[in-house]
Design a protein around this motif. Structure first.
Motif, short mmCIF file in Angstrom:
data_model
loop_
_atom_site.label_atom_id
_atom_site.label_comp_id
_atom_site.label_asym_id
_atom_site.label_seq_id
_atom_site.Cartn_x
_atom_site.Cartn_y
_atom_site.Cartn_z
N ALA A 61 0.83 -1.21 0.00
CA ALA A 61 0.00 0.00 0.00
C ALA A 61 0.87 1.26 0.00
O ALA A 61 0.56 2.24 -0.68
N TRP A 62 1.95 1.23 0.75
CA TRP A 62 2.86 2.37 0.75
C TRP A 62 3.60 2.49 -0.58
O TRP A 62 4.03 3.59 -0.97
N GLY A 63 3.76 1.38 -1.27
CA GLY A 63 4.38 1.42 -2.59
C GLY A 63 3.57 2.25 -3.58
O GLY A 63 4.14 2.88 -4.49
N ILE A 64 2.24 2.25 -3.41
CA ILE A 64 1.39 3.09 -4.28
C ILE A 64 1.70 4.56 -4.04
O ILE A 64 1.88 5.34 -4.98
N LYS A 65 1.77 4.94 -2.76
CA LYS A 65 2.08 6.33 -2.42
C LYS A 65 3.44 6.74 -2.98
O LYS A 65 3.62 7.86 -3.47
N ASN A 67 5.01 5.65 -5.65
CA ASN A 67 5.00 5.86 -7.10
C ASN A 67 4.10 7.03 -7.49
O ASN A 67 4.36 7.69 -8.50
N GLU A 68 3.05 7.29 -6.73
CA GLU A 68 2.19 8.44 -7.02
C GLU A 68 2.95 9.75 -6.83
O GLU A 68 2.61 10.77 -7.45
N ALA A 69 3.98 9.71 -5.99
CA ALA A 69 4.79 10.93 -5.78
C ALA A 69 5.50 11.35 -7.05
O ALA A 69 5.90 12.53 -7.19
N GLY A 70 5.66 10.45 -8.01
CA GLY A 70 6.31 10.79 -9.26
C GLY A 70 5.52 11.77 -10.11
O GLY A 70 6.08 12.38 -11.04
N LYS A 71 4.23 11.97 -9.81
CA LYS A 71 3.41 12.92 -10.56
C LYS A 71 3.35 14.29 -9.90
O LYS A 71 2.73 15.22 -10.43
N LEU A 72 3.97 14.42 -8.73
CA LEU A 72 3.91 15.66 -7.98
C LEU A 72 5.24 16.41 -8.07
O LEU A 72 6.29 15.80 -8.32
N TRP A 102 9.13 19.61 -11.69
CA TRP A 102 7.82 18.96 -11.86
C TRP A 102 7.80 18.30 -13.23
O TRP A 102 7.81 18.98 -14.26
N SER A 103 7.75 16.96 -13.21
CA SER A 103 7.68 16.22 -14.48
C SER A 103 6.22 16.19 -14.95
O SER A 103 5.36 15.57 -14.31
N VAL A 110 5.57 6.95 -15.40
CA VAL A 110 5.08 7.12 -14.02
C VAL A 110 3.70 6.50 -13.86
O VAL A 110 3.41 5.81 -12.87
N GLU A 111 2.83 6.72 -14.86
CA GLU A 111 1.48 6.15 -14.79
C GLU A 111 1.54 4.62 -14.75
O GLU A 111 0.78 3.97 -14.01
N GLY A 112 2.45 4.05 -15.54
CA GLY A 112 2.61 2.60 -15.54
C GLY A 112 3.11 2.08 -14.20
O GLY A 112 2.67 1.04 -13.71
#
Length: 425
Positions: A61-65, A67-72, A102-103, A110-112
């Motif tokens: 679950a923390w792995g999702i967080k 990788n989601e940081a890559g969009k911020l 900011w990428s 990142v989405e993948g």
């Protein structure tokens, strides 16, 4: 003895008897009665395998967080100090800056990665279910092992009791000279062998109890009274329906689907190296000879990059990801076939044990009848000691076969229910 002392004796005896009965009742009350459901609940609460699976789920679950940081956007603060010797006096210089990156577009990389992280989280969640179902089966088997061990001890104890009584009768006949010494010696040998078998059975029972305690998280030397028994409860589903249910409900199959989706997403991530990337950056800084600096410098911009030629790195990553997808597909097929085989094996083994239950009951009845007849003939002087001993061994074997058939049926039924995913919600 005085009359007063004589009156005290019944009172003391009554008190002693009462204390003995009270201690006995307290001792019995201290031994808990456990049903199979109670045991499974304890194992699910205490067994480390479940705690490990839950930890894996939380980690995913923390792995999702992550990788989601890559969009911020990211923000960093940097500070530096330099001192340079001059012709007359040293010179100090300070540099402080605040940078933002900011990428905006990464070609789908990142989405993948976020999608893969979510699928991994689902795999970990299914892993908890998988661990729970396996632990239920292991606890059920351990519970039945204790019951089976107790039944085997009981069978062997009955054999020892019967042979002990038979030896008494043989000794009595030998003392009056109606039988040969070989009958006495043979009876003593058979009793000694039976006592050894009883010792082995008791040890197997103690080991089964320790294993059960370990499975449920209780102290190894705990003693429990098992409320349930190895009873016959018919399994109503057909083999075909069991296989169909397993393909629909087993968590391993759902995990395999997720792993296949992860592998497919890996191809898209690898292919993102062919696409351009776009990022926004901003910088605000202060520099000068005094901290934090008098000169303000700032900038903001948008940058794009496109790797036109990477010497085949991206192509190699794509090929690697596709090969991994092929492997996962083959693994998915292997998992499905393995589950079907697991269901078939458990079902056929259960049916075989089910057939043995009825035949073993008949064998026990016939063997008990044969033992009584052999004993009657021997004590009447028209039978042999060998006939009695053979009849006793046949009864012991019949009782052992009967309890083994009941044990095999219940254990294989539990394996079948787990294999079919019957307990999965």
């Amino acid at each position: 003895m005085s009359r007063k002392k004589c009156r005290r004796l019944p009172l003391v005896s009554a008190l002693a008897t009462g204390l003995f009965l009270l201690n006995t009742s307290i001792s019995m009350a201290e031994i808990p009665e456990l049903s199979l459901d109670d045991s499974i609940a304890m194992a699910l609460k205490n067994n480390p395998s479940i705690q490990m699976a839950i930890a894996d789920k939380e980690k995913a679950a923390w792995g999702i967080k992550e990788n989601e940081a890559g969009k911020l956007p990211t923000l960093s603060l940097m500070s530096g100090y330099n001192r340079s010797p001059g012709s007359s006096s040293p010179t100090d210089s300070f540099n402080n800056s605040l940078k933002l990156n900011w990428s905006l577009y990464t070609g789908g990389r990142v989405e993948g990665q976020i999608n893969q992280a979510k699928l991994n989280a689902d795999v970990a969640s299914l892993g908890v279910t998988k661990a729970q179902e396996q632990l239920k089966l292991d606890t059920t088997t351990a519970y039945y092992n204790v019951l089976q061990g107790h039944n085997v001890v009981k069978v062997n104890q009955e054999t020892v009791d019967n042979l002990t009584q038979h030896l008494k009768n043989v000794k009595a006949q030998y003392q009056v000279g109606t039988i040969a010494k070989s009958d006495l010696l043979r009876s003593e040998v058979e009793l000694a062998n039976a006592e050894q078998n009883l010792t082995k059975a008791q040890n197997n029972y103690d080991v089964a109890v320790a294993s059960f305690n370990n499975m449920t998280g209780m102290p190894m030397d705990s003693q429990n009274i098992m409320k349930d028994d190895l009873t016959y409860v018919k399994y109503d589903m057909s083999l075909e329906d069991s296989i169909k249910m397993a393909q629909e409900k087993r968590p391993e199959i759902a995990q395999s689907k997720d792993n296949l989706a992860i592998a497919t997403t890996g191809i898209k991530i690898a292919d993102s190296g062919r696409l351009p990337t776009v990022a926004v950056s901003a910088n605000d800084g202060l520099s000068g000879s005094d901290f934090p600096g008098q000169n303000n410098n700032w900038s903001i911009g948008v940058s794009a990059s496109w790797n036109i030629f990477d010497a085949g790195v991206t192509n190699s990553k794509v090929k690697e990801a596709k090969a991994n997808e092929d492997k996962v597909k083959a693994g998915d097929q292997q998992i499905r076939q393995g589950i079907e085989l697991e269901v078939r094996q458990a079902y056929l083994s259960m049916k075989e044990a089910e057939a043995r239950i009825e035949t073993s009951k008949v064998a026990v009845s016939k063997a008990a009848e044969d033992l009584k007849a052999s004993q009657a003939k021997y004590y009447a002087g028209v039978g042999t000691n060998i006939d009695v001993i053979d009849a006793q061994m046949a009864l012991t074997q019949a009782n052992t076969n009967a309890t083994q058939a009941s044990y095999d049926y219940n254990v294989n039924k539990a394996k079948l229910e787990k294999a079919a995913g019957l307990g999965v919600k």
